[in-house]
Design a protein around this motif. Structure first.
Motif, mmCIF file in Angstrom:
data_model
loop_
_atom_site.group_PDB
_atom_site.id
_atom_site.type_symbol
_atom_site.label_atom_id
_atom_site.label_comp_id
_atom_site.label_asym_id
_atom_site.label_seq_id
_atom_site.Cartn_x
_atom_site.Cartn_y
_atom_site.Cartn_z
ATOM 1 N N PRO A 1 -18.249 33.617 52.649
ATOM 2 C CA PRO A 1 -18.344 33.412 54.092
ATOM 3 C C PRO A 1 -17.578 34.448 54.913
ATOM 4 N N PHE A 2 -18.186 34.832 56.024
ATOM 5 C CA PHE A 2 -17.569 35.767 56.971
ATOM 6 C C PHE A 2 -17.919 35.311 58.383
ATOM 7 N N THR A 3 -16.968 35.488 59.284
ATOM 8 C CA THR A 3 -17.159 35.050 60.669
ATOM 9 C C THR A 3 -18.283 35.790 61.393
ATOM 10 N N GLN B 1 -25.909 32.144 58.942
ATOM 11 C CA GLN B 1 -24.770 32.124 59.892
ATOM 12 C C GLN B 1 -24.113 30.748 59.914
ATOM 13 N N LYS C 1 -20.429 29.354 58.711
ATOM 14 C CA LYS C 1 -19.574 28.616 59.644
ATOM 15 C C LYS C 1 -19.093 27.301 59.005
ATOM 16 N N LEU D 1 -16.525 28.149 56.253
ATOM 17 C CA LEU D 1 -15.203 28.513 56.783
ATOM 18 C C LEU D 1 -14.480 27.276 57.312
ATOM 19 N N GLY E 1 -13.327 27.656 53.189
ATOM 20 C CA GLY E 1 -13.823 28.732 52.334
ATOM 21 C C GLY E 1 -13.112 30.042 52.615
ATOM 22 N N SER E 2 -12.916 30.841 51.560
ATOM 23 C CA SER E 2 -12.243 32.136 51.695
ATOM 24 C C SER E 2 -12.632 32.975 50.488
ATOM 25 N N MET E 3 -12.253 34.230 50.486
ATOM 26 C CA MET E 3 -12.558 35.094 49.357
ATOM 27 C C MET E 3 -11.878 34.573 48.091
ATOM 28 N N ASP F 1 -7.455 36.231 55.539
ATOM 29 C CA ASP F 1 -8.643 36.330 54.696
ATOM 30 C C ASP F 1 -9.611 37.401 55.210
ATOM 31 N N GLN G 1 -11.040 37.229 58.129
ATOM 32 C CA GLN G 1 -11.970 36.620 59.085
ATOM 33 C C GLN G 1 -11.534 37.033 60.491
#
Lengths: 276, 412
Positions: free
Chosen positions: A53-55, A65, A69, A72, A76-78, B309, B311
């Protein structure tokens, strides 16, 4: 031999194409996401892409998308994406896992450390959407040092002059983005797919998977008739999203519905070349 | 003149003005971080821009539009009552708010629309925060009869209603963006998504010195007219260069336009003012350089507001035009090498400066340059009376009167 190469070689021996399914890590929660990951190979997925996930997912349509969302929001994170792969590898040491995402979380993690940790977790390949060949030096040496494949996207706008540059740093397989557009929108016609393949084949022996706009078993079948694999992402996420309650929580049938769809897609892919 | 070279022309190895390199890098910042679908287009824009710059006819055409349509050169105004009020340095205002459409944004829009026409593009898209760039884009599209779609965060659509209506009057389609934080960064994401889907006929007219190469350099080149004119005008008025040049920074196009022509004039101190929102310690600000760290967003490597992270975090500013979690990559480079000093001003300080300029000079500034004025109000009193401060008054404040009224507790 890498898991990716071994899998494509085995499929070639069976004379069938690969079904590559997608899930977004931690969408809508870690347990559901993990159940989907564990269930996908059993339901017929040959390779699995895990979206990190990425913003700001610039190349994704509304479906992914929103998946990002939700992921996150669930935490969720790397780091958590890598942990999922590590857990999965305890039970499955053959299904190739490809992480798909955007560059900034990798930069933030530190590219070298990220590649070390990803390889240790059991990741086989990386698709970094916003890392074109021109900028690849940020990641490629670290990925190569850890035996991670860099899977590049080729688009309808990639002409024959540019193609060798894109392929030069590619390994594992090549991901053909079948439409000009974001994920989960338009679908390319069989004729469009058939037209694009010969040019790519002229320049590489790597397997080619087709993605963006592959939604139904019939479309997946058409993709593996034209190429070596079909990537299905947004259609699966749509099913997941449709099964959530009004507060965005997974329902009792969320996992079953998504995996039923994977089974149907797998049937489509497996019957594709027989029906020729 | 100390600087005879045209903007972007090759300069000496010791020049601060020679960037970017062939890969679009300013030091380690900038670059081209876009999806493969867009990469060929980015290269096409780069090629077309290089060709246009090498063609004298392009500059002649642009100059004529800038003079007769935009109304350039914009005046340089000695703010005598403001100077007296502050009791120190002499304050000069570069009147970019007097340009057609009321801000500096049109300088780059005019250049880019002429480029889009040369490229044979038939549809224009843009992102906008405060709406100034959207209005300027819609304006040049009306001028040349091209269809125009402007992406604007839903939050900004709400707080910049007059500009939304202006764009619509000009014939543009305004698409309200609800994804993410629904502000400028999300509008830019959505514009990039549109571009990916409409690659053949569409030109993406980016409003600031950010995005993938060549946009940061190209927008800078088109905005450099601000600093070039100011240099000549100040020479006429005072016979010398300013001691300090100050500009507000969101993405950083008005500041880059003012600063770049002065980069090699070592005696000129350059100060960029970021938006500190509720204060740098509040976590609610838009100061990417002061409160962020390097990363990649919207096609370039630059300082970004982000969490551990990677973000991207939401920016905050009273000014919609500064409400962006990144900054142009050349600013990041100038920050790291120390050529430009970057400071910040809070919402409250900007509001105060907004009222100060309005009452002392009869000029209602936009909330964006009000941040630059807030910094001037801090430093001018302590400077010698013969010191000179040059401020970029990048936009007029008509669009902001509703926001200001609300903050002052006035019901309109």
């Amino acid at each position: 031999m890498s898991r990716i190469a071994a899998r494509f070689e085995a499929l070639r021996a069976e004379n069938r194409g690969a079904l590559i399914t997608f899930l977004e890590a931690w969408d809508p929660d870690p347990a559901t996401s993990m159940a989907l990951l564990r269930g996908m190979p059993i339901a017929g997925a040959d390779l699995i892409e895990i979206g990190c996930p990425f913003t700001d997912p610039m190349a994704d349509g509304p479906t992914i998308q929103l998946a990002a969302k939700r992921a996150l929001a669930a935490g969720g994170s790397m780091m958590n994406s890598l942990a999922m792969v590590r857990d999965f590898r305890r039970e499955d040491d053959t299904t190739p896992i490809i992480l798909m995402g955007y560059l900034n979380p990798i930069l933030s993690y530190d590219p070298q450390r990220f590649c070390t940790d990803a390889a240790a977790a059991g990741v086989d390949g990386l698709i970094v959407v916003d890392l074109p060949p021109e900028e690849a030096a940020l990641l490629a040496p670290h990925a190569a040092a850890r035996g991670l494949d860099i899977i590049r996207l080729i688009a309808p706008t990639t002409d024959e002059q540019r193609l060798p540059l894109v392929l030069a740093g590619s390994s594992g397989f090549v991901y053909y983005v079948s439409i000009t557009g974001v994920t989960g929108t338009r679908t390319a016609s069989a004729a469009e797919l058939a037209a694009a393949m010969p040019m790519i084949r002229r320049h590489t022996d790597l397997p080619v998977a087709i993605g963006f706009g592959v939604r139904s078993p019939a479309q997946a079948a058409a993709a593996v008739r034209a190429a070596d694999g079909a990537v299905v992402a947004s259609a699966l996420i749509d099913t997941l999203a449709g099964s959530l309650d009004d507060r965005g929580r997974a329902g009792p049938d969320t996992v079953r519905r998504v995996l039923d769809q994977v089974r149907a897609l797998a049937d489509g892919v497996r019957s594709a070349r027989k029906s020729l | 003149m100390s600087d005879p070279a045209p903007p972007g022309a090759p300069r000496g190895a010791n020049s601060f003005r020679s960037g970017p390199d062939g890969n679009g890098r300013f030091g380690t910042f900038g670059g081209r971080f876009v999806a493969e679908t867009l990469m060929p287009l980015i290269l096409e824009v780069e090629q077309a821009y290089s060709a246009a710059r090498a063609d004298p006819a392009f500059q002649v055409e642009l100059d004529a539009y800038l003079k007769n349509y935009v109304g350039r050169p914009s005046p340089l105004w000695f703010a005598e009552r403001l100077t007296r009020h502050l009791g120190g340095a002499r304050v000069y205002l570069k009147r970019e708010e007097l340009n057609h459409t009321g801000a500096h944004k049109i300088n780059s829009c005019m250049g880019q629309i002429l480029l889009a026409r040369r490229m044979g593009k038939t549809r224009i898209i843009a992102e906008t925060g405060a709406g100034q760039h959207g209005v300027a884009t819609a304006t040049v599209c009306a001028l040349f009869g091209l269809p125009c779609t402007v992406y604007m965060g839903a939050t900004d659509v709400e707080r910049q209603k007059p500009n939304v209506f202006r764009m619509k009057l000009l014939g543009a389609e305004v698409k309200s963006v609800t994804s993410g934080a629904a502000t400028l960064k999300d509008a830019m994401n959505e514009a990039l998504r549109d571009w990916v889907a409409n690659v053949r006929d569409t030109y993406y007219l980016i409003g600031t010195v950010a995005g993938p190469h060549p946009y940061p350099a190209m927008v800078r080149d088109f905005q450099c007219i601000i600093g070039e004119e100011a240099k000549v005008q100040l020479q006429e008025a005072e016979g010398r260069l300013p001691d300090i040049a100050v500009a507000a920074i969101g993405g950083g196009s008005n500041a880059m336009g003012l600063f770049h022509p002065f980069l090699d004039d070592a005696a000129v101190k350059l100060v960029g003012v970021e938006a500190a929102g509720y204060g740098l310690d509040s976590g609610k600000h838009a100061a990417s350089l002061t409160g962020g760290r390097p990363g990649v967003l919207h096609g370039n490597r630059t300082y970004l507001l982000q969490d551990d992270d990677g973000q991207i975090t939401e920016a905050h500013s009273i000014s919609a035009g500064l409400d962006y979690p990144g900054i142009g990559p050349e600013h990041s480079w100038l920050h790291d090498i120390g050529r430009v000093e970057y400071v910040s001003a809070t919402d409250d300080e900007a509001l105060e400066a907004f009222q100060l300029l309005t009452r002392t000079e009869g000029i209602i500034p936009a909330l964006e340059p009000a941040h630059a004025l807030a910094h001037v109000a801090k430093i001018a009193p302590a400077l010698a009376k013969d010191a000179i401060i040059l401020v970029n008054l990048s936009g007029r404040g008509d669009k902001d009167i509703f926001t200001v009224a609300e903050h002052l507790g006035v019901k309109l």
